[in-house]
Design a protein around this motif. Structure first.
Motif: not given
Length: 396
Positions: A303-311, A322-342
């Motif tokens: 519910s939290g992710l849906t309310n934030l507007g994620f697909n 959580v749908m991101i789209g292109e492979a390189d964009k998803a990879f970058l998203f994951a790298e930025r999550l890891q930088a936040k400790g996730i």
């Protein structure tokens, strides 16, 4: 050209496509947090749904079994690898799945291959969901039966295919119970209706359903009140151990003992694995607290992710893509999550279709309220910055 030179060229192409994969090293027991490559991370990618993989009760059971039986089973079940622990666990699995009997395999992958390479024959037809797990696909490939693919969960097409292929000796509907990359649940009620109408059989891989769906976590059959002809499962996810199994009629299990090559010619799982899995099933039977907590936390993330507007995709399971789209964009998203400790790696082709790369979040019963809050805040900040969600969205 040497083999290494040829393989190096292939790897170069893999890297250019943004699909190159590397290992991450877990340095502690599988819990909500783990030291990964030297950095403490909050893990949101584990299949340890009920948090049992590091449960002391399972470890204690394994230790006792090691003291009594040693560290390895020493052979296949048909030679020296059949012990009282293997038989005890099979009886427990049959009871848990509410079937006549069950049979252990060394992994869920081998269970899928064993069933599909031995039961459907030449002159038969396999009808397979397009998003089935790789082990189901590989099992279908090993079968001499013909195969057709139907669109994901599309029962109208499945009925059309069944109706148009009545000339086959037997027809087998093959599906995941819970789909591991989409979190969707196979509609077993409608499948059972179609199977009965067109004299077909249902084979379900319930790897991600066992322990997770159904009133008491017994899987998709309990969830819908419908029994499949063949139930395949694993001990490596919600059960928190290792190994696979098939549950069904006594005749089915007797047949697999005599015809499934991945059972006959494979060393059986160690007795310690049987003991820990048995203990996990007892916990799952007697204490529903893990399951209730898992469902509550999963609903909060969804519910939290849906309310934030994620697909996001999927049904009410702890798998939240959580749908991101292109492979390189998803990879970058994951790298930025890891930088936040996730720790939640990107899932990219060929695991998922082109253009459908995603962050596959999984929730466990061990996660805490502050973990969920940190996850949602991190997704909000990264998603807004990377334009995955609109900037007008507000984090609450």
């Amino acid at each position: 050209m040497s083999l290494d030179h040829f393989l190096a060229q292939q790897l170069t192409d893999t890297k250019k496509a943004g699909l190159y994969r590397t290992f991450r090293t877990m340095e502690s027991a599988p819990k909500r947090t783990n030291r990964i490559d030297g950095v403490e991370q909050l893990v949101f990618s584990s299949n340890n749904y009920l948090g049992l993989a590091a449960d002391k009760r399972l470890a204690d059971a394994a230790k006792l079994a090691i003291e009594e039986f040693g560290t390895g089973s020493s052979g296949s079940r048909l030679t020296t690898g059949n012990t009282t622990w293997h038989q005890k666990l099979e009886t427990k699995l049959a009871s848990f799945k509410q079937t006549e009997a069950a049979l252990l395999f060394s992994s869920g992958y081998l269970a899928n291959i064993g069933v599909l390479s031995s039961i459907p024959k030449q002159g038969d037809l396999i009808l397979s969901d397009e998003l089935n797990h790789a082990s189901l696909i590989d099992g279908c490939r090993l079968s001499k039966a013909d195969k057709v693919i139907y669109p994901h969960l599309h029962m109208e097409t499945l009925e059309k295919q069944l109706k148009e292929n009545m000339q086959y000796n037997r027809r087998f509907i093959v599906t995941d119970g819970v789909f591991s990359m989409d979190g969707t649940i196979a509609p077993l009620v409608e499948m059972r209706r179609l199977a009965d109408k067109y004299e077909a059989y249902i084979i379900v891989d319930d790897a991600h359903g066992t322990g997770v769906v159904g009133e008491s976590g017994r899987g998709t059959s309990e969830h819908f009140g419908v029994l499949s002809d063949v139930i395949i499962g694993t001990l490596s996810k919600a059960v928190g151990c290792e190994g696979g199994f098939v549950a069904g009629s006594s005749i089915l299990i007797d047949y697999l003992k005599n015809h499934a090559r991945s059972f006959i010619f494979q060393t059986s799982i160690p007795q310690a694995s049987c003991a820990s899995a048995y203990t996990a099933l007892e916990i799952m039977d007697s204490d529903k607290g893990h399951l209730e907590r898992l469902r509550s936390l999963s609903a909060q993330v969804r519910s939290g992710l849906t309310n934030l507007g994620f697909n996001i995709r999927g049904d009410e399971t702890p798998i939240i893509p959580v749908m991101i789209g292109e492979a390189d964009k998803a990879f970058l998203f994951a790298e930025r999550l890891q930088a936040k400790g996730i720790f939640a790696p990107a899932i990219r082709p060929p695991t998922v279709p082109e253009g459908e790369s995603r962050i596959r979040l999984t929730v466990t019963a061990e996660h805490q309220k502050r973990d969920i809050e940190h996850l949602l805040q991190s997704f909000y900040l990264i998603g807004r910055d990377m334009k995955v969600i609109g900037r007008e969205k507000n984090f609450v």
